[in-house]
Structure formats: C-alpha cells, structure tokens
Design a protein around this motif. Structure first.
Motif, PDB file in Angstrom:
ATOM      1  N   GLU A   8       0.825  -1.217   0.000  1.00 17.47           N
ATOM      2  CA  GLU A   8       0.000   0.000   0.000  1.00 17.47           C
ATOM      3  C   GLU A   8       0.858   1.265   0.000  1.00 17.47           C
ATOM      4  O   GLU A   8       0.654   2.163   0.829  1.00 17.47           O
ATOM      5  CB  GLU A   8      -0.943   0.002   1.212  1.00 17.47           C
ATOM      6  N   THR A  10       0.877   3.807  -1.877  1.00 17.83           N
ATOM      7  CA  THR A  10       0.222   5.047  -2.304  1.00 17.83           C
ATOM      8  C   THR A  10      -0.816   5.543  -1.306  1.00 17.83           C
ATOM      9  O   THR A  10      -1.428   6.581  -1.524  1.00 17.83           O
ATOM     10  CB  THR A  10      -0.464   4.836  -3.664  1.00 17.83           C
ATOM     11  N   ALA A  11      -1.002   4.807  -0.220  1.00 16.85           N
ATOM     12  CA  ALA A  11      -2.071   5.159   0.722  1.00 16.85           C
ATOM     13  C   ALA A  11      -1.875   6.538   1.333  1.00 16.85           C
ATOM     14  O   ALA A  11      -2.840   7.209   1.695  1.00 16.85           O
ATOM     15  CB  ALA A  11      -2.156   4.104   1.824  1.00 16.85           C
ATOM     16  N   THR A  39      -2.014  -3.324  -3.361  1.00 14.66           N
ATOM     17  CA  THR A  39      -2.903  -2.159  -3.351  1.00 14.66           C
ATOM     18  C   THR A  39      -4.333  -2.625  -3.566  1.00 14.66           C
ATOM     19  O   THR A  39      -4.576  -3.680  -4.150  1.00 14.66           O
ATOM     20  CB  THR A  39      -2.508  -1.151  -4.446  1.00 14.66           C
ATOM     21  N   HIS A  40      -5.285  -1.842  -3.068  1.00 14.28           N
ATOM     22  CA  HIS A  40      -6.691  -2.142  -3.325  1.00 14.28           C
ATOM     23  C   HIS A  40      -7.252  -1.227  -4.409  1.00 14.28           C
ATOM     24  O   HIS A  40      -8.441  -1.286  -4.725  1.00 14.28           O
ATOM     25  CB  HIS A  40      -7.514  -1.974  -2.038  1.00 14.28           C
ATOM     26  N   LYS A  41      -6.395  -0.375  -4.980  1.00 15.10           N
ATOM     27  CA  LYS A  41      -6.847   0.569  -6.003  1.00 15.10           C
ATOM     28  C   LYS A  41      -6.609  -0.028  -7.390  1.00 15.10           C
ATOM     29  O   LYS A  41      -5.484  -0.102  -7.870  1.00 15.10           O
ATOM     30  CB  LYS A  41      -6.103   1.897  -5.845  1.00 15.10           C
ATOM     31  N   GLU A  44      -4.570   1.740 -10.180  1.00 17.85           N
ATOM     32  CA  GLU A  44      -3.115   1.637 -10.133  1.00 17.85           C
ATOM     33  C   GLU A  44      -2.641   0.332 -10.768  1.00 17.85           C
ATOM     34  O   GLU A  44      -1.635   0.297 -11.485  1.00 17.85           O
ATOM     35  CB  GLU A  44      -2.641   1.737  -8.686  1.00 17.85           C
TER      36      GLU A  44
END
Length: 227
Positions: A8, A10-11, A39-41, A44
């Motif tokens: 993560e 970019t969090a 990541t969960h996005k 991305e």
C-alpha cells in the motif's frame, strides 16, 4: 534488490505523487527486477501491473494477465458485488466507476436539502511564516444535525483549520461564521460563547493545564461564573 515488495505505498501519497511512484515501479520492472505492488486501487493495477492476483480472506481467489483481465470480475472477486452496485465511496476507494452520480446525489447532503447552517467557512486561507499554504480557500458548510468528516493525510491542514476555528490562529484571508455570526478574528472566549467547542488533537498540550487539578480544568472556561 532483485525483488521489491511495496505494501500500500500510495495510501499516504497525494494524487500527483502516485503517478510518479508508479512510473518508478515500471522502470524498476523494465530493468529486469521484479516488483510486487500490494494495493486495493484497481486503477493503479491497470496502469502499471503485468499480472494481477486477488487475495480475499487470506486466499488467492482470482488472477490473470493484466492485458486480458476483466475489471468487473476483479471487483467481484475482491468485494463479492457487481461494479454497478457499489456506492460512490467504495467505488472511489477501489479506483473504479461505481453507482451513477444521480444515485449518489439521492443520498442527500448539505446542498440537497434545506437545513439551518450552523457553521460556514468562506475561502479560508492560511499561509504560514515560511510562505507555505496550509489552508487553500477552504469552503465548508455544516448544517444542524449533521456530522461532517474531513479526511486527509496528516499535514494537509487539519491542525491549522482547528487552530483557526478555535481562535488561536488568524487566517490570512477568508471568513468563518458560527450561527450566522462572523467570528473570523474573534477571541477563543468569544468563539466558545457563540457555542463552538473543540477537542484538540493533543489534549495534554492544548486541551488542559496539567499542573492544575481536574476540577480546576473542568471550570477553567467558565471562570466568569465563579469570579
């Protein structure tokens, strides 16, 4: 390193820095090294990944070459629901388009229903002594009975806004009102008398006087009633 694992990353980054980090990941991979990006996005993943795996409840429940991956199937694997059924907040957190904007508007908000405005900020701006903009024309309305959350990474102006709204910091420009009364340059006592209360981030340094007793701290903002 031959293998770089980022969990993560970019969090805590603002949007303009996320793209730069993803570009670095791509350059590292193109140099022959491997990168695992957790990541969960999904936006991305779509931008930078060669392969994607979905973990749910500790198990790998889906995976594909990114070039052939179906975003809808990835979302279903992640949250167990169709993309169209996601509310706007969940869709945004995943980086995908969710519920139609009209459906989001139907949930209501300060602009969609008639409520008494108990606090309003008009273009509040704060520039610190180093010339850094801490608040940038903040506009905000809070209606009676509403709970409003301000979300952001630490250091993006939350503490400075707190200081302005309790009278400890003077804004560089803009105004704020409580109950229709302008209190932009009012004293902390006047702001308290207008009905505003604050629980500061650091209660020990800003919320009490540690050298005084608990009883004294409890009535310190009501001295006029006792003196």
């Amino acid at each position: 390193p031959r293998l770089l694992v980022l969990d993560e990353p970019t969090a805590v980054l603002p949007p303009e820095e996320i793209g730069a980090l993803l570009d670095v990941c791509r350059r590292v991979a193109d140099s022959g090294r491997a990168v695992i990006l957790v990541t969960h996005k999904l936006a991305e993943i779509v931008r930078v990944a060669d392969r994607v795996s979905v973990l749910r409840a500790g198990r790998r429940v889906a995976g594909a070459e990114m070039a052939r991956a179906d975003i809808g199937e990835l979302v279903r694997a992640m949250v167990g629901r169709e993309v169209a059924s996601l509310d706007s907040a969940l869709a945004a957190s995943l980086g995908v388009d969710g519920a139609p904007a009209s459906a989001a508007r139907e949930t209501g908000g300060p602009a969609s229903r008639s409520v008494e405005v108990v606090m309003r900020c008009d273009d509040l701006t704060l520039v610190d002594r180093n010339g850094t903009v801490r608040l940038d024309r903040l506009a905000l309305e809070i209606g009676r009975g509403e709970v409003v959350g301000l979300a952001g990474v630490e250091g993006n102006g939350q503490i400075e806004l707190e200081g302005v709204l309790c009278g400890l910091t003077r804004p560089s420009s803009g105004r704020f009102y409580v109950g229709g009364k302008e209190l932009t340059r009012a004293s902390p006592a006047a702001i308290t008398a207008a009905g505003a209360g604050i629980v500061p981030e650091d209660r020990h340094s800003a919320g009490c006087v540690p050298a005084m007793s608990l009883a004294e701290n409890m009535f310190i903002n009501k001295l006029a009633r006792f003196t």
